[in-house]
Motif scaffolding. Structure first.
Motif, PDB file in Angstrom:
ATOM      1  N   ALA A   5      29.857  36.490  53.188  1.00 10.67           N
ATOM      2  CA  ALA A   5      29.193  36.234  51.906  1.00 10.67           C
ATOM      3  C   ALA A   5      30.106  35.467  50.968  1.00 10.67           C
ATOM      4  CB  ALA A   5      28.766  37.545  51.260  1.00 10.67           C
ATOM      5  N   ALA A   6      31.425  35.695  51.085  1.00 10.38           N
ATOM      6  CA  ALA A   6      32.383  34.979  50.241  1.00 10.38           C
ATOM      7  C   ALA A   6      33.746  35.037  50.901  1.00 10.38           C
ATOM      8  CB  ALA A   6      32.440  35.590  48.844  1.00 10.38           C
ATOM      9  N   ASP A   7      34.484  33.964  50.814  1.00  4.91           N
ATOM     10  CA  ASP A   7      35.874  33.978  51.260  1.00  4.91           C
ATOM     11  C   ASP A   7      36.764  33.551  50.098  1.00  4.91           C
ATOM     12  OD1 ASP A   7      35.289  31.299  51.105  1.00  4.91           O
ATOM     13  OD2 ASP A   7      35.400  30.937  53.250  1.00  4.91           O
ATOM     14  N   ASN A   8      38.050  33.785  50.257  1.00  5.04           N
ATOM     15  CA  ASN A   8      39.011  33.460  49.204  1.00  5.04           C
ATOM     16  C   ASN A   8      38.566  34.046  47.864  1.00  5.04           C
ATOM     17  OD1 ASN A   8      41.334  32.360  48.106  1.00  5.04           O
ATOM     18  ND2 ASN A   8      40.380  30.372  47.691  1.00  5.04           N
ATOM     19  N   PHE A   9      38.127  35.314  47.896  1.00  7.50           N
ATOM     20  CA  PHE A   9      37.600  35.958  46.695  1.00  7.50           C
ATOM     21  C   PHE A   9      38.760  36.494  45.869  1.00  7.50           C
ATOM     22  CE2 PHE A   9      35.386  39.018  44.083  1.00  7.50           C
ATOM     23  CZ  PHE A   9      34.132  38.446  43.883  1.00  7.50           C
ATOM     24  N   ASP A  10      38.928  35.972  44.657  1.00 11.02           N
ATOM     25  CA  ASP A  10      40.016  36.331  43.756  1.00 11.02           C
ATOM     26  C   ASP A  10      39.401  36.975  42.509  1.00 11.02           C
ATOM     27  OD1 ASP A  10      42.142  36.507  41.986  1.00 11.02           O
ATOM     28  OD2 ASP A  10      43.005  34.582  42.560  1.00 11.02           O
ATOM     29  N   ILE A  11      39.552  38.277  42.381  1.00 11.93           N
ATOM     30  CA  ILE A  11      38.926  39.001  41.263  1.00 11.93           C
ATOM     31  C   ILE A  11      39.487  38.523  39.934  1.00 11.93           C
ATOM     32  CG2 ILE A  11      38.558  41.267  40.229  1.00 11.93           C
ATOM     33  CD1 ILE A  11      38.839  42.482  43.016  1.00 11.93           C
ATOM     34  N   TYR A  12      40.799  38.367  39.865  1.00 14.41           N
ATOM     35  CA  TYR A  12      41.443  37.966  38.610  1.00 14.41           C
ATOM     36  C   TYR A  12      40.894  36.632  38.124  1.00 14.41           C
ATOM     37  CZ  TYR A  12      45.135  37.037  35.193  1.00 14.41           C
ATOM     38  OH  TYR A  12      45.828  36.769  34.024  1.00 14.41           O
TER      39      TYR A  12
END
Length: 849
Positions: A336-343
């Motif tokens: 569903a998503a890659d390289n997911f960065d919360i910040y």
């Protein structure tokens, strides 16, 4: 100038109108209806108004009569709103007025028994403004499958975008049944709670178009934190469950918490979730492994054939810069998503943020997997994942949210069905000639077969002859040949077990299946008490020809009993497979089920020693199942009705229809659909659909508490904390106060020490995780030790009584001047030989442990 005044006047009217609408909406922020009464109650500072109360902005039609309400005093311990219910045998409508906008609708249900109404027999449907919410709905059945916390009530939550000025909730009982409702809750939500544009898993952004469809809340989880109660989410009064029961491996993620000031990434997100959700999280446990293939996984059971909105809640609690934590998000094994960065997405640390995804679940799939794992392709310093909260919503399809059946109001669905029926009719007409010719050919070939018996069975409705599936052999006809040769494991495989009966013999034994001979009824059919011609009593299980469930259970039972022989397993004498019948003949167990001796009958109560001996016998049978074959056998339906007692009260395990062969050496479990009996079911097996021998151990732990408390494992008529026996008894046991709730008919005739050890064994069997539970061999050993403690206690009591009698006799002799008796060391007081012998017996028992 005059035009300017007119414009100002129009503007003033517009503002006043908006304020009036806003004020009206504010008044209807929460509408709480207490069904089945005209009285109002306060719960957590909120007032629930009776559905018959005046001025409640609600219309009930048709007007209810006195006999459609019920005062349920037994349910008041669950909360005031469950102390009454509206019962309806015909259609019933609740109409909420002036409720245009977005709302959460919650339906409150709690099973009950009132007069001639039994909630277990209730089946009904529910619709909201024509949108099907529930169809052919059974509340007790849903409680058994949905509630992981043992609650005896259920809340169904839906999200509705109401375009009209009114909301009509329509209840419609199924034919010959009735429906009920305890409470209705309507809570207005912010307009921005769900955005129209949403990311589709594996595709582009799509439009939800919620104004034309509704949603059902399937799951709302506080990941890594405790349960959040409705009063802790004051905007929308939502319940957030603990996530551990849905994780395939709880050890995959550990909990973290940050009590620092957390704010929303956007000021419009204040109603998305309470800040409590974002203060706790779950992050990956082991991020330093050489091959980063480890994921945190949640497995959620859903209804097949629907679209689902997946809402993930994030808040970076540890890192203060971007690109320090990157990971991937998978929904049903698709990225569903890659390289997911919360910040980076939230705009900083301690910023509450959410992300929505849409995914379609196939009509052949009933699970939804959510997984978070490392993204090794990125250059982030950390590749572990983090999640704070999880919500799953089911979207309506063709005007319907109900999985079972559909409401006829969906005209397009009806038209499609008619079109499909027309095409099917045309296809049937074209192919009928070919089918008829093929059928004639098959019949001709079958009639030429010499084995007419096999042929007749192949033509029988519902049945598949067992010998075609390798369960038994059809090459022998008597018990001597059936003995056969054993394989290396010592079990007779793929051979007929015991005698082959004719239908005439079975009819003679059961007096032509006389109803007076019936001793039990199940999903497979009826069980008769019969007498074979040699005078042997037998239990004769006759399956109903249309029972597909019974067929599968019979095949499994024959397969298992062909391998197993043990004193504490019920033996099969033979079988009958003539004239489309499928019958099994077992040894007769004169004293029936263990449950019948505990409660629900007028049989005399079992003594503590008898109960221990029965438990030991059942444990021996289960231990043999688990260890008697290469991979062992898992019973999968251990309960007191499947523990039978012979004329000498010897316990034997029965009913192997659900049994499964254990896992191979390289596996730890058997992946299979959940089957068993509610109340005895291993919660770990229920959550993960992973069956192990420890699942039998859990069920046996429930049996142990049932034996000592002598009550049903599930009793909805009791107060909330007592409904589930396992939870109730476990609570007392953990306080080391089990004797408070034991069967009063035991009358104190038991060893306190043995009762203490017995409770400890049951407690260990009910450990949350299977790996923390003992094996059946260990349970058996401890139960035998408990019996030793009780026997030693009885011996000491008997010796003390005998000593007392001897002392009285000695005093009589002393009064008569008997000098020799005065010198007998048996009468020398506390340090006498009897005292020392009694103490010695206790030491011997301790050494045995």
């Amino acid at each position: 100038m005059q035009m300017g005044k007119s414009a100002a006047l129009v503007l003033l009217y517009a503002v006043s109108f908006c304020l009036m609408v806003g004020a009206g909406r504010a008044q209807l922020k929460t509408v709480l209806i207490n069904c089945g009464t005209n009285s109002s109650v306060d719960v957590d500072g909120r007032r629930w108004v009776g559905d018959l109360a005046a001025n409640n902005n609600l219309t009930v039609s048709p007007a209810p009569t006195a006999d459609t309400t019920a005062a349920l005093s037994s349910n008041t311990s669950l909360g005031p709103i469950y102390g009454s219910a509206r019962i309806f045998a015909g259609g019933l409508n609740y109409t909420f007025q002036e409720v245009q906008g977005d709302y959460f609708l919650r339906l409150h249900f709690c099973p009950f028994t009132f007069d001639q109404y039994n909630a277990n027999e209730s089946v009904f449907g529910v619709a909201a403004n024509g949108l099907g919410l529930l169809s052919q709905y059974s509340v007790p059945g849903d409680i058994a499958t949905e509630n992981n916390n043992g609650s005896s009530y259920l809340i169904k939550e839906f999200f509705l975008s109401i375009d009209s000025n009114d909301l009509v909730i329509e209840f419609l009982p199924s034919k010959g049944s009735f429906g009920f409702i305890n409470g209705l809750e309507l809570v207005a939500s912010e307009d921005n709670l769900f955005a129209d544009a949403i990311s589709k898993v594996g595709g582009n952004s799509v439009n939800l178009n919620l104004s034309g469809r509704g949603m059902e809340t399937m799951y709302r989880l506080n990941v890594g934190g405790p349960q959040i109660k409705p009063s802790q989410d004051p905007d929308l009064w939502r319940t957030w469950e603990v996530d551990t029961s849905y994780m395939t491996n709880v050890d995959a993620g550990y909990q973290i918490k940050n009590n620092s000031n957390i704010t929303y990434a956007s000021s419009n997100d204040s109603s998305i979730a309470p800040l409590l959700v974002y203060e706790t999280a779950r992050t990956m446990s082991n991020t330093q492994v050489l091959e980063k293939r480890f994921n945190m996984s949640w497995k959620l059971t859903v209804d097949p054939g629907f679209d689902y909105l997946v809402r993930l809640h994030f808040c970076e609690l540890l890192f203060g810069q971007p690109n320090q934590r990157n990971f991937r998000i998978y929904v049903n094994n698709r990225t569903a998503a890659d390289n997911f960065d919360i910040y980076a997405r939230a705009g900083g640390k301690n910023k509450a943020y959410h992300q929505d995804y849409l995914d379609a679940v196939s009509s052949r799939v009933s699970t939804l997997w959510i997984q978070l794992g490392p993204d090794t392709a990125t250059g982030a310093s950390e590749t572990d994942a983090l999640l704070n909260g999880l919500e799953i919503y089911k979207l309506s399809r063709n005007g319907n949210l109900a999985y079972v059946g559909a409401f006829n109001s969906a005209q397009n669905t009806t038209n499609k069905s008619r079109a499909r029926s027309l095409l099917a009719g045309i296809g049937a007409g074209i192919g009928s000639v070919l089918i008829l010719a093929f059928a004639v050919t098959i019949v001709f070939l079958l009639r030429r077969r010499r084995r007419s018996e096999i042929g007749s069975k192949n033509n029988a409705l519902g049945w598949r002859p067992l010998f075609l599936h390798g369960a038994i052999s059809n090459t022998t006809t008597n018990a001597k040949e059936a003995a056969g040769t054993k394989n290396q494991n010592g079990s007779v495989a793929s051979m007929r077990l015991g005698r082959r009966f004719t239908v005439a013999e079975i009819r003679a034994a059961t007096k032509n299946f006389d109803e007076k001979m019936v001793i039990g009824v199940g999903g497979f059919g009826k069980v008769y008490r019969g007498e074979i011609e040699d005078g042997t009593l037998a239990a004769i299980k006759r399956a109903h020809p249309q029972s597909q469930q019974g067929l599968a259970e019979f095949e499994t039972e024959i397969e298992m009993l062909s391998k197993l022989r043990h004193r504490h397993l019920v033996s099969m004498i033979g079988f009958c497979e003539e004239q489309n019948e499928m019958i099994l003949v077992y040894e007769y167990m004169a004293n029936g089920t263990l449950r019948s001796h505990l409660f629900g009958s007028d049989l005399p109560p079992l003594s503590w020693r008898q109960r221990l001996e029965v438990c030991i016998g059942a444990a021996r049978g289960l231990h043999y199942l688990h260890t008697g074959a290469d991979r062992g056998i898992i019973h999968r339906d251990v309960k007191t009705t499947n523990i039978l007692l012979d004329k000498n009260l010897v316990a034997k395990m029965s009913d192997f229809g659900l049994s499964k062969t254990g896992p191979a050496l390289e596996h730890t479990h058997v992946s299979t659909a959940v089957k068993g009996s509610f109340g005895y079911l291993d919660p770990e097996y229920f959550r993960r659909q992973q069956l192990t021998q420890k699942s039998d151990v859990y069920s046996f732990g429930v049996v142990l508490f049932e034996v000592v408390c002598a009550r049903a494992v599930i009793n909805p008529s009791l107060p909330k904390d007592q409904i589930n026996l396992a939870e109730w008894a476990l609570g007392w046991q953990r306080q080391r106060s089990l004797e408070t709730i034991i069967d009063p008919r035991l009358g104190g005739q038991y060893s306190p020490e043995s009762m203490k050890k017995f409770g400890e064994i049951a407690e260990k069997c009910l450990a949350d995780e299977g790996r923390s539970r003992p094996t059946m061999g260990e349970v058996l050993w401890h139960l035998e030790y408990v019996l030793q403690l009780h026997e030693a206690w009885r011996q000491r009591a008997n010796d003390a009584e005998s000593s007392s009698l001897n002392v009285e006799s000695s005093e009589d002799c002393q009064a008569a001047g008997g000098a020799e008796e005065r010198r007998n060391p048996l009468f020398t007081g506390p340090d006498s030989a009897i005292g020392r012998n009694t103490e010695g017996n206790g030491e011997s028992v301790a050494r045995d442990e």
